[in-house]
Design a protein around this motif. Structure first.
Motif, PDB file in Angstrom:
ATOM      1  N   GLU A 263     136.006 -61.020-112.061  1.00  0.00           N
ATOM      2  CA  GLU A 263     136.166 -59.921-111.125  1.00  0.00           C
ATOM      3  C   GLU A 263     137.081 -58.660-111.289  1.00  0.00           C
ATOM      4  O   GLU A 263     136.915 -57.558-111.036  1.00  0.00           O
ATOM      5  CB  GLU A 263     136.661 -60.691-109.839  1.00  0.00           C
ATOM      6  CG  GLU A 263     136.726 -59.763-108.595  1.00  0.00           C
ATOM      7  CD  GLU A 263     135.564 -59.381-107.889  1.00  0.00           C
ATOM      8  OE1 GLU A 263     135.470 -58.543-106.965  1.00  0.00           O
ATOM      9  OE2 GLU A 263     134.290 -59.656-108.341  1.00  0.00           O
TER      10      GLU A 263
ATOM     11  N   TRP B  51     137.038 -67.792-101.567  1.00  0.00           N
ATOM     12  CA  TRP B  51     136.163 -66.760-102.240  1.00  0.00           C
ATOM     13  C   TRP B  51     135.560 -67.477-103.506  1.00  0.00           C
ATOM     14  O   TRP B  51     134.233 -67.316-103.711  1.00  0.00           O
ATOM     15  CB  TRP B  51     136.918 -65.519-102.873  1.00  0.00           C
ATOM     16  CG  TRP B  51     136.347 -64.489-103.696  1.00  0.00           C
ATOM     17  CD1 TRP B  51     135.387 -63.923-103.268  1.00  0.00           C
ATOM     18  CD2 TRP B  51     136.392 -64.781-105.110  1.00  0.00           C
ATOM     19  NE1 TRP B  51     134.937 -63.209-104.307  1.00  0.00           N
ATOM     20  CE2 TRP B  51     135.535 -63.593-105.537  1.00  0.00           C
ATOM     21  CE3 TRP B  51     137.155 -65.175-106.094  1.00  0.00           C
ATOM     22  CZ2 TRP B  51     135.178 -63.161-106.698  1.00  0.00           C
ATOM     23  CZ3 TRP B  51     136.945 -64.879-107.348  1.00  0.00           C
ATOM     24  CH2 TRP B  51     135.954 -63.875-107.879  1.00  0.00           C
TER      25      TRP B  51
ATOM     26  N   LYS C  36     131.775 -68.225-104.722  1.00  0.00           N
ATOM     27  CA  LYS C  36     130.903 -67.990-106.063  1.00  0.00           C
ATOM     28  C   LYS C  36     130.310 -69.265-106.754  1.00  0.00           C
ATOM     29  O   LYS C  36     129.149 -69.119-107.368  1.00  0.00           O
ATOM     30  CB  LYS C  36     132.133 -67.283-107.109  1.00  0.00           C
ATOM     31  CG  LYS C  36     132.613 -66.103-106.586  1.00  0.00           C
ATOM     32  CD  LYS C  36     131.811 -64.933-106.550  1.00  0.00           C
ATOM     33  CE  LYS C  36     130.995 -64.593-107.714  1.00  0.00           C
ATOM     34  NZ  LYS C  36     130.177 -63.311-107.585  1.00  0.00           N
TER      35      LYS C  36
ATOM     36  N   ASN D 120     127.911 -60.212-109.820  1.00  0.00           N
ATOM     37  CA  ASN D 120     127.471 -59.129-108.554  1.00  0.00           C
ATOM     38  C   ASN D 120     128.033 -59.942-107.268  1.00  0.00           C
ATOM     39  O   ASN D 120     127.890 -61.433-107.194  1.00  0.00           O
ATOM     40  CB  ASN D 120     126.370 -58.818-108.761  1.00  0.00           C
ATOM     41  CG  ASN D 120     125.903 -58.150-109.703  1.00  0.00           C
ATOM     42  OD1 ASN D 120     126.544 -57.170-110.358  1.00  0.00           O
ATOM     43  ND2 ASN D 120     124.533 -58.381-110.199  1.00  0.00           N
ATOM     44  N   PRO D 121     128.170 -59.346-106.485  1.00  0.00           N
ATOM     45  CA  PRO D 121     128.734 -60.023-105.017  1.00  0.00           C
ATOM     46  C   PRO D 121     127.459 -60.824-104.660  1.00  0.00           C
ATOM     47  O   PRO D 121     126.332 -60.261-104.809  1.00  0.00           O
ATOM     48  CB  PRO D 121     128.782 -58.672-103.984  1.00  0.00           C
ATOM     49  CG  PRO D 121     129.351 -57.753-104.889  1.00  0.00           C
ATOM     50  CD  PRO D 121     128.567 -57.843-106.227  1.00  0.00           C
TER      51      PRO D 121
ATOM     52  N   ASN E 135     129.012 -64.481 -96.470  1.00  0.00           N
ATOM     53  CA  ASN E 135     129.565 -63.436 -96.349  1.00  0.00           C
ATOM     54  C   ASN E 135     131.236 -63.507 -95.729  1.00  0.00           C
ATOM     55  O   ASN E 135     132.075 -62.918 -96.391  1.00  0.00           O
ATOM     56  CB  ASN E 135     129.044 -62.594 -95.133  1.00  0.00           C
ATOM     57  CG  ASN E 135     127.953 -61.738 -95.748  1.00  0.00           C
ATOM     58  OD1 ASN E 135     127.714 -61.857 -97.166  1.00  0.00           O
ATOM     59  ND2 ASN E 135     126.898 -61.345 -95.117  1.00  0.00           N
TER      60      ASN E 135
ATOM     61  N   SER F  11     133.099 -65.369 -98.771  1.00  0.00           N
ATOM     62  CA  SER F  11     133.415 -64.334 -99.590  1.00  0.00           C
ATOM     63  C   SER F  11     134.521 -63.320 -99.321  1.00  0.00           C
ATOM     64  O   SER F  11     135.060 -62.409-100.504  1.00  0.00           O
ATOM     65  CB  SER F  11     132.278 -63.321-100.272  1.00  0.00           C
ATOM     66  OG  SER F  11     131.663 -62.755 -99.112  1.00  0.00           O
ATOM     67  N   ARG F  12     134.522 -63.154 -98.197  1.00  0.00           N
ATOM     68  CA  ARG F  12     136.077 -62.515 -97.734  1.00  0.00           C
ATOM     69  C   ARG F  12     137.530 -63.103 -97.468  1.00  0.00           C
ATOM     70  O   ARG F  12     138.187 -62.537 -97.296  1.00  0.00           O
ATOM     71  CB  ARG F  12     135.488 -61.499 -96.623  1.00  0.00           C
ATOM     72  CG  ARG F  12     134.541 -60.453 -96.852  1.00  0.00           C
ATOM     73  CD  ARG F  12     134.390 -59.665 -95.473  1.00  0.00           C
ATOM     74  NE  ARG F  12     133.869 -60.321 -94.285  1.00  0.00           N
ATOM     75  CZ  ARG F  12     132.687 -60.567 -93.995  1.00  0.00           C
ATOM     76  NH1 ARG F  12     131.641 -59.958 -94.776  1.00  0.00           N
ATOM     77  NH2 ARG F  12     132.336 -60.806 -93.000  1.00  0.00           N
TER      78      ARG F  12
END
Length: 242
Positions: A88, A139, A143, A159-160, A188, A191-192
């Motif tokens: 990242e 996060w 992944k 990638n996201p 979502n 991932s934040r």
């Protein structure tokens, strides 16, 4: 995710003549027919990111690209996973240099229960003590979930995560459109999230929901669990991300 079944070491020789050295005897770590580490003595133990597959012409960490992993823990589980944080942070041109060994790309992250980790891997090589491992972040859990998805339906790990809702065409039970929406929302949010991941074992109250996606073979994707109140992301073999 997958679990080690028979981690063993073997002695091997690497040809270092191209770097003006002689043949070098090394220890390799295998699990059945999968080579996990090609030269245990040359791994950069003690650092956050470890290169498990080093250059076989010189043994120098970082000489060749890829082969990088990170070790993290959550609950009583150790994860051998891609070096997500390093990837990242790397520039676009260098992200691929930090990709993991091919076996993680092909089979997903490795998960090991604490007792097994201490009694096997820590006895074989300089693996860090369980308590010394950093905690898995939410996060990073997202992944791992992305990596586990069939046929990269959540995108490549460089990638996201991204899922087109229309690619889900059926589920084992319930409303698949609602479940696809829930999955996208859960990924979502995760991932934040910079907090520590919350991982637990599947219980009798959790129902696994399989999704079927519109790609060749219509593979079954055990992606969600439902406890009667809410959905959670599910990871084989038997773990739930809360």
């Amino acid at each position: 995710m997958w679990q080690l079944t028979n981690p063993t070491t073997i002695k091997a020789e690497l040809e270092f003549s191209s770097s003006f050295q002689s043949k070098i005897s090394v220890t390799q770590l295998w699990d059945d027919n999968v080579q996990l580490i090609n030269a245990v003595e040359y791994v950069n133990w003690g650092e956050a990111e470890l290169q498990f597959i080093v250059c076989e012409a010189c043994g120098i960490v970082g000489c060749q690209p890829q082969g990088w992993v990170e070790l993290k823990r959550a609950d009583s589980v150790v994860f051998i996973m891609p070096a997500f944080t390093t990837i990242e942070k790397a520039s676009e041109k260098r992200k691929e240099e930090y990709l993991p060994p091919h076996y993680l790309l092909e089979r997903g992250a490795i998960c090991i229960e604490q007792k097994s980790y201490a009694n096997t891997l820590c006895q074989i090589a300089a693996f860090p003590d369980f308590e010394a491992l950093s905690l898995l972040s939410a996060w990073e859990a997202s992944k791992i979930f992305q990596l586990e998805a069939p046929s990269r339906v959540l995108g490549h790990l460089l990638n996201p995560s991204e899922l087109y809702q229309d690619i889900v065409i059926a589920s084992s039970e319930g409303n698949f459109k609602e479940q696809a929406f829930e999955l996208i929302s859960l990924v979502n949010n995760l991932s934040r999230d910079t907090r520590t991941a919350k991982l637990r074992r599947l219980t009798e109250y959790d129902q696994i929901i399989s999704l079927y996606v519109d790609i060749s073979g219509f593979p079954e994707w055990k992606a969600l669990s439902y406890n009667g109140l809410r959905y959670s992301l599910y990871l084989e073999p038997g773990y739930i991300i809360d």
